[in-house]
Design a protein around this motif. Structure first.
Motif, short mmCIF file in Angstrom:
data_model
loop_
_atom_site.label_atom_id
_atom_site.label_comp_id
_atom_site.label_asym_id
_atom_site.label_seq_id
_atom_site.Cartn_x
_atom_site.Cartn_y
_atom_site.Cartn_z
N LEU A 31 0.64 -1.16 0.15
CA LEU A 31 -0.12 -0.09 0.15
C LEU A 31 0.70 1.19 -0.07
O LEU A 31 0.19 2.41 -0.61
CB LEU A 31 -1.13 0.11 1.10
N GLY A 32 2.15 1.30 0.63
CA GLY A 32 2.67 2.38 0.68
C GLY A 32 2.92 2.91 1.95
O GLY A 32 3.29 2.47 2.89
N PHE A 33 2.65 4.17 2.14
CA PHE A 33 2.78 4.86 3.62
C PHE A 33 1.39 5.42 3.82
O PHE A 33 0.79 6.14 3.25
CB PHE A 33 3.84 6.22 3.20
N GLY A 34 1.26 5.18 5.16
CA GLY A 34 -0.25 5.50 5.72
C GLY A 34 -0.32 6.43 7.23
O GLY A 34 1.01 6.32 7.54
N LEU A 35 -1.33 6.42 7.61
CA LEU A 35 -1.44 7.14 8.87
C LEU A 35 -2.56 6.40 9.44
O LEU A 35 -3.38 6.08 9.03
CB LEU A 35 -2.02 8.63 8.77
N GLY A 36 -2.44 6.55 10.78
CA GLY A 36 -3.62 5.84 11.84
C GLY A 36 -4.73 6.94 11.60
O GLY A 36 -4.57 8.19 11.74
N LEU A 37 -6.02 6.32 11.39
CA LEU A 37 -7.04 7.33 10.93
C LEU A 37 -7.79 7.80 12.27
O LEU A 37 -8.22 7.03 13.41
CB LEU A 37 -8.25 6.64 10.39
N ASP A 47 -12.00 17.27 3.29
CA ASP A 47 -12.45 18.56 2.97
C ASP A 47 -11.48 18.84 1.56
O ASP A 47 -10.36 18.81 1.61
CB ASP A 47 -12.36 19.62 3.88
N GLY A 48 -12.24 18.80 0.44
CA GLY A 48 -11.61 19.14 -0.81
C GLY A 48 -10.86 18.00 -1.35
O GLY A 48 -10.71 16.95 -0.97
N GLU A 49 -10.09 18.23 -2.59
CA GLU A 49 -9.21 17.17 -2.96
C GLU A 49 -8.05 17.39 -2.55
O GLU A 49 -7.51 18.52 -2.26
CB GLU A 49 -9.33 17.58 -4.58
N PRO A 50 -7.17 16.19 -2.36
CA PRO A 50 -5.77 16.19 -1.95
C PRO A 50 -4.90 16.93 -2.91
O PRO A 50 -5.17 16.62 -4.05
CB PRO A 50 -5.56 14.82 -1.43
N PRO A 51 -3.91 17.54 -2.44
CA PRO A 51 -2.95 18.27 -3.32
C PRO A 51 -2.00 16.99 -4.24
O PRO A 51 -2.14 15.93 -3.67
CB PRO A 51 -1.80 18.88 -2.57
N VAL A 52 -1.52 17.42 -5.06
CA VAL A 52 -0.66 16.47 -5.89
C VAL A 52 0.43 15.92 -5.13
O VAL A 52 0.73 14.65 -5.33
CB VAL A 52 -0.09 17.18 -7.01
N ASP A 53 1.02 16.42 -4.39
CA ASP A 53 2.01 15.91 -3.37
C ASP A 53 1.60 15.36 -2.10
O ASP A 53 2.35 15.28 -1.01
CB ASP A 53 3.12 16.88 -3.19
N TRP A 54 0.46 14.91 -2.03
CA TRP A 54 -0.12 14.41 -0.71
C TRP A 54 0.45 13.33 -0.64
O TRP A 54 0.58 12.13 -1.32
CB TRP A 54 -1.66 14.18 -1.27
N PRO A 55 1.08 12.96 0.79
CA PRO A 55 2.02 11.75 0.95
C PRO A 55 1.23 10.54 1.64
O PRO A 55 1.93 9.69 1.79
CB PRO A 55 2.97 12.29 1.84
N VAL A 56 -0.14 10.53 1.87
CA VAL A 56 -0.81 9.63 2.45
C VAL A 56 -1.44 8.69 1.40
O VAL A 56 -2.16 9.06 0.49
CB VAL A 56 -1.94 10.08 3.26
N ASP A 57 -0.94 7.45 1.42
CA ASP A 57 -1.62 6.37 0.55
C ASP A 57 -2.78 5.68 0.93
O ASP A 57 -3.31 4.98 0.32
CB ASP A 57 -0.55 5.30 0.08
N TRP A 58 -2.63 5.49 2.40
CA TRP A 58 -3.73 4.79 3.12
C TRP A 58 -3.98 4.98 4.37
O TRP A 58 -3.24 5.66 4.99
CB TRP A 58 -3.40 3.08 2.81
N GLY A 268 12.34 -5.12 3.25
CA GLY A 268 11.76 -4.41 1.87
C GLY A 268 10.78 -3.37 2.47
O GLY A 268 10.71 -2.87 3.24
N ALA A 269 10.29 -2.82 1.24
CA ALA A 269 9.30 -1.52 1.31
C ALA A 269 8.03 -1.88 1.47
O ALA A 269 7.10 -1.89 0.51
CB ALA A 269 9.35 -0.84 -0.02
N LEU A 270 7.74 -2.57 2.67
CA LEU A 270 6.35 -3.13 3.09
C LEU A 270 5.60 -1.82 3.46
O LEU A 270 6.13 -0.81 3.75
CB LEU A 270 6.71 -3.83 4.39
N PRO A 271 4.05 -2.03 3.67
CA PRO A 271 3.42 -0.81 4.02
C PRO A 271 3.81 -0.55 5.48
O PRO A 271 4.20 -1.35 6.26
CB PRO A 271 1.95 -1.59 4.20
#
Length: 307
Positions: A31-37, A47-58, A268-271
């Motif tokens: 999944l890449g890089f995420g945050l705890g919700l 709110d709104g659309e995330p910017p192009v450089d938004w770093p959250v994948d999940w 490796g590059a795990l989530p």
């Protein structure tokens, strides 16, 4: 349910043939890089659309926050699930406890999973209830053969009920059991082999325990089977010098980022994701910290893998 024979040895467990990571984790996406919700950030996320450089994948959702059949939290979760991959992370399975598994709770988890379709479901390797009373803490187990047979049977029961393999997280511990005759990493490795489950490797908890218990945290990481680790957690802690406490209320420490880099070189590059449960910073600060997590992983992947 299959139990190891009463006379099993750790060596026999550890010498079982390992399958390849692709065979063990065929249906778990990277999944890449995420945050705890967390509810504190619902508006920032939705709110709104995330910017192009938004770093959250999940996002990782705390399972127990969404087990009610309706209400505002579940509606928010539905909206987020429409935009982002989700995983479910529980805190009350009590897989190491002696009370019977809570079938009503498991049915609620299964229903929630049908609703939001998480990439996977996780909980903690601990006990958190006794005689029907939930203790609101994640308490460590004695690491020995008796515990291993007990927990492995319960993990298989949970996985059969949910219809999927689960991830179990290593927890922070501030005491040790006299009845332990295995190291934590030995127990985790043997449990994965016997119960056919996966690991959510909490890097901060490894570091906290290494400081409090006096072992090399890289020894812990290097001893785990590569094919069984499926996700990383990072979080902040409180360091008083004599003892450090897993608090989730501060930025990730530099030493924990360094240890994460070592884990990336090995597994490796795990989530990977950052947890924050108190002293919530502005969302922009949390995004910046997630960007640092990405940079550490990218740097680690450019160096030699750990042996």
């Amino acid at each position: 349910m299959r139990l190891p024979p009463a006379g099993f040895t750790l060596g026999a467990m550890m010498n079982m043939p390992h399958s390849s990571p692709a065979a063990i984790r065929p249906d778990l996406p990277l999944l890449g890089f995420g945050l705890g919700l967390r509810p504190e950030y619902y508006a920032d996320i939705l709110d709104g659309e995330p910017p192009v450089d938004w770093p959250v994948d999940w996002f990782e959702a705390i399972t127990e926050n969404y087990l009610v059949p309706g209400g505002a939290p579940l509606r928010q979760l539905d909206r987020i699930a429409e935009r982002y991959p989700l995983v479910l992370h529980g805190v009350s399975l009590s897989i190491g406890g002696t009370d019977p598994l809570n079938v009503q709770y498991l049915a609620q988890v299964k229903a929630l999973a049908r609703r939001v379709k998480p990439a996977w479901i996780s909980d903690h390797l601990c006990w958190s209830s006794h005689n029907g009373i939930y203790l609101h803490d994640l308490l460590p187990l004695p690491y020995n053969g008796e515990s291993l047979r007990h927990v492995a049977a319960r993990v298989r029961q949970v996985q059969d009920f949910l219809g999927c393999r689960i991830l179990l997280e290593n927890v922070s511990a501030y005491i040790d059991w006299q009845r332990s005759d295995l190291r934590e990493w030995e127990f985790l490795s043997a449990l994965c082999a016997e119960a056919d489950c996966l690991l959510l490797l909490d890097i901060n908890n490894v570091y906290v325990n290494s400081r409090n218990q006096g072992f090399d945290p890289r020894t812990f990481i290097d001893a785990l089977p590569r094919e069984r680790v499926a996700q990383f957690h990072l979080a902040g802690h409180d360091d008083s010098g004599a003892c450090i406490i897993d608090t989730h209320d501060a930025p990730v420490a530099a030493a924990v980022f360094d240890l994460y880099g070592h884990a990336v070189r090995r597994f490796g590059a795990l989530p990977a994701m950052i947890e924050r449960d108190d002293n919530f910073p502005p969302f922009a600060d949390l995004l910046a910290e997630l960007g640092q997590l990405r940079r550490v992983a990218a740097g680690a992947l450019q160096t030699e893998p750990a042996a």
